[in-house]
Design a protein around this motif. Structure first.
Motif, PDB file in Angstrom:
ATOM      1  N   GLN A  65       4.944  13.245  27.876  1.00  0.00           N
ATOM      2  CA  GLN A  65       6.295  13.388  27.401  1.00  0.00           C
ATOM      3  C   GLN A  65       7.629  13.124  28.099  1.00  0.00           C
ATOM      4  O   GLN A  65       8.191  13.005  28.246  1.00  0.00           O
ATOM      5  CB  GLN A  65       6.666  14.445  26.555  1.00  0.00           C
ATOM      6  CG  GLN A  65       5.447  14.378  25.360  1.00  0.00           C
ATOM      7  CD  GLN A  65       5.954  13.341  24.357  1.00  0.00           C
ATOM      8  OE1 GLN A  65       4.869  12.629  24.223  1.00  0.00           O
ATOM      9  NE2 GLN A  65       6.863  13.298  23.501  1.00  0.00           N
TER      10      GLN A  65
ATOM     11  N   GLN B  52      23.132  11.421  29.421  1.00  0.00           N
ATOM     12  CA  GLN B  52      22.684  12.867  28.882  1.00  0.00           C
ATOM     13  C   GLN B  52      23.691  13.377  27.255  1.00  0.00           C
ATOM     14  O   GLN B  52      22.838  13.914  26.723  1.00  0.00           O
ATOM     15  CB  GLN B  52      23.267  13.663  30.167  1.00  0.00           C
ATOM     16  CG  GLN B  52      22.846  15.156  29.817  1.00  0.00           C
ATOM     17  CD  GLN B  52      22.432  16.329  30.565  1.00  0.00           C
ATOM     18  OE1 GLN B  52      23.925  16.347  31.339  1.00  0.00           O
ATOM     19  NE2 GLN B  52      21.655  16.732  31.518  1.00  0.00           N
TER      20      GLN B  52
ATOM     21  N   ARG C  66      19.006   9.768  21.974  1.00  0.00           N
ATOM     22  CA  ARG C  66      18.970  10.390  21.402  1.00  0.00           C
ATOM     23  C   ARG C  66      17.066  10.662  21.252  1.00  0.00           C
ATOM     24  O   ARG C  66      16.490  11.672  20.687  1.00  0.00           O
ATOM     25  CB  ARG C  66      19.046  10.577  20.136  1.00  0.00           C
ATOM     26  CG  ARG C  66      20.752  10.590  19.624  1.00  0.00           C
ATOM     27  CD  ARG C  66      20.785  11.738  19.605  1.00  0.00           C
ATOM     28  NE  ARG C  66      22.401  12.100  19.378  1.00  0.00           N
ATOM     29  CZ  ARG C  66      23.444  12.155  20.298  1.00  0.00           C
ATOM     30  NH1 ARG C  66      22.517  12.008  21.477  1.00  0.00           N
ATOM     31  NH2 ARG C  66      24.740  12.512  20.112  1.00  0.00           N
ATOM     32  N   SER C  67      16.487  10.122  22.201  1.00  0.00           N
ATOM     33  CA  SER C  67      15.362  10.024  22.200  1.00  0.00           C
ATOM     34  C   SER C  67      14.904  10.624  23.321  1.00  0.00           C
ATOM     35  O   SER C  67      13.306  11.043  23.395  1.00  0.00           O
ATOM     36  CB  SER C  67      14.702   8.195  22.011  1.00  0.00           C
ATOM     37  OG  SER C  67      15.529   7.978  23.468  1.00  0.00           O
TER      38      SER C  67
ATOM     39  N   GLN D 258      15.208  14.169  25.130  1.00  0.00           N
ATOM     40  CA  GLN D 258      15.516  15.706  23.442  1.00  0.00           C
ATOM     41  C   GLN D 258      15.897  16.904  25.196  1.00  0.00           C
ATOM     42  O   GLN D 258      16.447  17.594  25.137  1.00  0.00           O
ATOM     43  CB  GLN D 258      14.265  16.828  23.847  1.00  0.00           C
ATOM     44  CG  GLN D 258      13.420  16.847  24.424  1.00  0.00           C
ATOM     45  CD  GLN D 258      11.927  17.838  23.620  1.00  0.00           C
ATOM     46  OE1 GLN D 258      12.002  17.999  22.660  1.00  0.00           O
ATOM     47  NE2 GLN D 258      11.678  18.607  24.415  1.00  0.00           N
ATOM     48  N   GLY D 259      15.696  16.451  26.451  1.00  0.00           N
ATOM     49  CA  GLY D 259      15.763  16.815  27.449  1.00  0.00           C
ATOM     50  C   GLY D 259      16.029  15.655  28.682  1.00  0.00           C
ATOM     51  O   GLY D 259      14.892  15.365  29.004  1.00  0.00           O
TER      52      GLY D 259
ATOM     53  N   ARG E 148      12.847  14.159  28.900  1.00  0.00           N
ATOM     54  CA  ARG E 148      11.403  14.200  28.129  1.00  0.00           C
ATOM     55  C   ARG E 148      11.747  13.781  26.406  1.00  0.00           C
ATOM     56  O   ARG E 148      12.648  13.634  26.320  1.00  0.00           O
ATOM     57  CB  ARG E 148      11.288  15.843  28.230  1.00  0.00           C
ATOM     58  CG  ARG E 148      10.060  16.502  26.983  1.00  0.00           C
ATOM     59  CD  ARG E 148      10.077  17.412  27.101  1.00  0.00           C
ATOM     60  NE  ARG E 148       9.051  18.483  28.760  1.00  0.00           N
ATOM     61  CZ  ARG E 148       8.255  17.842  28.537  1.00  0.00           C
ATOM     62  NH1 ARG E 148       7.239  18.470  27.836  1.00  0.00           N
ATOM     63  NH2 ARG E 148       7.786  19.126  29.708  1.00  0.00           N
TER      64      ARG E 148
ATOM     65  N   ALA F 108      11.782  13.252  22.488  1.00  0.00           N
ATOM     66  CA  ALA F 108      12.279  14.181  22.138  1.00  0.00           C
ATOM     67  C   ALA F 108      10.905  13.904  20.545  1.00  0.00           C
ATOM     68  O   ALA F 108      10.085  12.517  20.873  1.00  0.00           O
ATOM     69  CB  ALA F 108      13.126  13.537  21.263  1.00  0.00           C
TER      70      ALA F 108
END
Length: 811
Positions: free
Chosen positions: A59, A93, A97-98, A100-101, A227, A229
């Motif tokens: 991921q 950042q 939305r795709s 997660q970090g 990473r 989401a």
């Protein structure tokens, strides 16, 4: 059923032991081919297939700034994979939305003081959430928190496991201890787990939190990874970030014009530089295995044709086709089992040999090993090859099984035409594959030879270089930096054997490079802003002379070229070709600042192009401003020596300590060593490919020899009859040679398109060599013809020694 299998295995083993040389040759052939494939597959599996050492590593992605739309304007080495800045990173950042970090980092090379001798470390400065995005936490202490990444926060550091063991003896009480990095106190808050490798900087062993900042949009110094989401795909992330990049281009046209985002898996990013070479080796290894399989099949077919009477007798006694196939399969499985065992041993030796050829630390960094995936593949392939051998042998014996009366008689002049055609087809396949591998290896070797002969633009022999850092705490302003340069030059120049000393902000084949855009006085470019993209290396007045770079026109820099009123610059030949149409630039000025706050430099000289980035990459337009005008804290030291450069390291480090005990000279190597390190990968690939080609040629020759040897034995009576009827030696030899020349020529013809396809696959790693280079093709064809002729000549000579009366009594 088990009793039948056990009986067949015993019978198969006895049959193989009756021809021990045949069995040993088959096991050795399969073991060598499988061992080579396993060793290469271990490299491919470790670098490209095995997951990275992070939780759910599939991921993890890399997010690059994509300037493909401005590639020509910006002159980037890889416009699709460019770095970014904090402003763009912050937008990414907040918006994505795709992902997660999302985390970012830069390299960091601080000097550790307080030990017996100052040491410059390799490290990273990631954003506070980087370890969280990777899914890895310190084995001791804590990770960074958001407060650690705020401007003005206390300086904290996380140690790598190797540094903790080496400098702090694995003391758990190191947490909370204050250590000195770049003359600045840092508090140790954690220790990373053993074996942890930070992305893109696998040798990093110290980490400091990156501080947030703003106002740097348009610059490029951060690398970004993230990473996905839950439920998000790489395609979704790419589409989302494409929209974000378009918005940023509209909002900030001056800095983000034409910028996109390129998202790829983190593992793909990390292996990008070596993927083409490893895939080329893997393809060559597969071809060698196919050659070995074809070779073994031809041996099995030849052996089976000699056993037609035996299998005809078995058929007459009631052994059906399934039973006979099972016996052949047992023989092939025994060969496969012993071949797999031999392959495991040879693959370990092969992997150790490959590791010695590849760049230092390559296999350790990637954790290359012979794990279960590699061993499992070897076993599966051994079984598949065994099935193929059994099928080939059974197919050649079908006639004998169907007509046991005819084939049970041993008075025939010739054997089964079915087996003969299959043997000929296998010989042709051997030569086709061997030709492709041979041509590929010759192309790779020629490419490496050309790389070795590239004019680097400087004299590498007798040149030694390293780097140091002048920290702000000890050297707070330009005056302090310039004074340090002078003291360093004096101490280093006084070292025995030193001929000259030069300083720079970048080094050929080093990691430090900087680019910018400049305005050429009176010569605006065709770009929208009228500026020219250049690579910048700030140098001392004696740096280029120390390297041996030739001055084409004008003069070198001088020690007096300093300050706002005396800013001077050298440009390279590529700058003159690209932006001035070859017209002399002497006396012209370039503006490295803005129109509102210009920073003018006068061009005083033109120097040769230097291969700074890579041996295979031509230098782009470059400028060399005087270091005294733009002092650099990160300093490369280059030394021209009249003595043994390898023996000078201790004396040079001692000279540096006399200037400042808190300084450290790192990455101290001779320039030939740097060049050799860059050429290590293409050299390794070329040599390994040549090894595969040699094995392929050997196997092709063995296949021809074995096939003809069996044929000559079977045709002993025929040759005797011919000799009795008056056939001379030349006629008999032509009969033998014709049996292999047809399949060999057919194989060479079939191998030509296969070699062309293989060459096309190699095109990405070839330097100034075309995949259809006629010299490589001609040499490979000649080598195979000679191998085939030599392999056929030995059985042919045996046929000439057949006495007519002996031949008539042979059967």
């Amino acid at each position: 059923m088990l009793s039948h299998v056990s009986t067949d295995l015993r019978s198969a083993l006895r049959s193989l032991l009756r021809t021990p040389l045949h069995a040993a040759a088959a096991v050795l052939t399969l073991g060598i081919a499988l061992g080579g494939l396993a060793a290469v597959f271990a490299l491919v599996e470790g670098v490209m297939l095995r997951g990275l050492p992070y939780p759910s590593s599939g991921q993890l992605v890399t997010v690059w700034s994509d300037y493909s739309a401005r590639a020509e304007e910006m002159g980037l080495q890889d416009p699709k994979r460019e770095w970014t800045n904090f402003d763009d990173f912050a937008d990414l950042q907040k918006t994505s939305r795709s992902l997660q970090g999302v985390a970012a980092f830069t390299g960091w090379s601080p000097i550790l003081s307080g030990a017996s001798e100052a040491e410059r470390l390799t490290g990273a400065a990631p954003t506070w959430n980087a370890f969280e995005v990777l899914g890895v936490q310190p084995a001791l202490g804590r990770s960074f928190i958001a407060e650690d990444g705020v401007q003005g926060a206390g300086d904290v550091v996380v140690l790598g496991h190797s540094l903790w063991q080496r400098q702090f003896n694995g003391d758990r009480s190191v947490l909370g201890r204050v250590i000195e990095l770049n003359r600045t106190p840092f508090t140790v808050i954690g220790v990373m787990p053993e074996g942890f490798r930070f992305p893109f900087i696998p040798t990093a062993e110290v980490y400091s939190a990156q501080r947030t900042r703003s106002g740097d949009r348009g610059s490029a110094y951060l690398r970004v990874f993230g990473r996905l989401a839950p439920g998000a795909s790489l395609t979704q992330a790419s589409e989302e970030l494409h929209g974000l990049a378009a918005n940023l281009s509209q909002q900030y046209p001056d800095s983000n014009r034409g910028m996109g985002y390129f998202v790829e898996g983190l593992q793909d990013s990390l292996s990008n530089a070596v993927r083409p070479q490893l895939l080329a080796l893997q393809l060559a290894a597969w071809m060698v295995l196919l050659i070995a399989a074809a070779n073994l099949a031809s041996l099995m077919v030849a052996r089976s044709r000699a056993r037609e009477a035996e299998f005809a007798l078995r058929a007459s006694l009631g052994a059906g086709g399934a039973r006979q196939f099972r016996l052949l399969l047992c023989e092939a499985l025994i060969i496969g089992a012993f071949g797999a065992l031999l392959a495991m041993a040879l693959s370990r030796l092969g992997l150790a040999g490959f590791a010695a050829l590849f760049p230092d630390g390559f296999t350790e960094v990637w954790g290359v090993r012979l794990g279960w995936p590699v061993l499992g593949l070897s076993l599966i392939l051994a079984i598949l090859v065994a099935f193929a051998l059994a099928l080939a042998a059974h197919w050649s014996l079908r006639a004998a099984s169907r007509d046991p009366v005819r084939y049970g008689s041993e008075t025939r002049v010739a054997g089964s035409q079915r087996g003969g055609r299959l043997a000929a087809a296998l010989v042709a396949g051997n030569f086709a594959l061997a030709l492709a591998v041979s041509i590929g290896s010759l192309l790779l070797l020629d490419s490496h030879r050309r790389l070795q002969g590239v004019d680097l633009g400087y004299a590498s022999e007798g040149l030694l270089s390293g780097s140091t850092l002048l920290p702000t705490s000890a050297y707070p302003d330009e005056a302090a930096l310039i004074a340090a340069y002078q003291r360093l030059r004096e101490e280093l120049a006084a070292t025995p054997g030193v001929q000259s000393v030069g300083f720079s902000s970048a080094l050929p084949l080093g990691q430090s490079n900087n680019d910018t855009s400049v305005m050429i006085e009176g010569r605006p470019t065709s770009q929208p802003n009228g500026r020219a993209h250049v690579w910048v290396n700030r140098v001392s007045h004696d740096f280029l002379a120390t390297l041996g770079v030739r001055l084409r026109e004008g003069r070198q820099l001088r020690e007096t070229d300093a300050g706002p009123e005396g800013r001077t610059v050298l440009v390279n030949a590529a700058f003159v070709r690209e932006y001035l149409d070859g017209v002399s630039p002497l006396g012209k000025r370039i503006n490295a600042g803005s129109e509102e706050e210009p920073m003018w430099f006068e061009i005083v000289g033109v120097v040769d192009d230097v291969r700074f980035f890579d041996v295979s990459t031509a230098q782009t337009p470059s400028v060399y401003p005087a270091l005294l005008s733009l002092p650099s804290r990160g300093l490369y030291v280059s030394i021209r020596s009249t003595g043994d450069v390898g023996a000078m390291a201790p004396a040079l480090r001692a000279a540096l300590r006399r200037v400042d005990p808190g300084l450290a000279l790192s990455d101290l190597r001779s320039m030939p060593e740097r060049v050799d390190a860059v050429l290590a990968l293409p050299r390794a690939v070329g040599r390994i490919a040549l090894l595969f080609a040699a094995v392929g040629l050997l196997l092709a020759g063995i296949g021809v020899y074995a096939t003809l040897s069996h044929s000559v034995v079977r045709r002993t009576r025929e040759f005797g009859v011919r000799r009795a009827l008056g056939a001379n030696n030349a006629s008999v030899l032509r009969q033998v040679m014709a049996q292999v020349m047809g399949p060999m020529l057919a194989g060479l013809l079939l191998g030509l398109p296969l070699a062309w396809l293989f060459g096309r696959q190699l095109q990405a790693v070839l330097y100034e060599v075309l995949p259809w280079d006629p010299r490589a093709w001609l040499m490979a064809i000649m080598a195979l013809v000679l191998v085939g002729a030599a392999a056929a000549l030995l059985p042919g000579r045996r046929a000439l020694r057949v006495a007519p009366m002996v031949a008539l009594r042979h059967e």
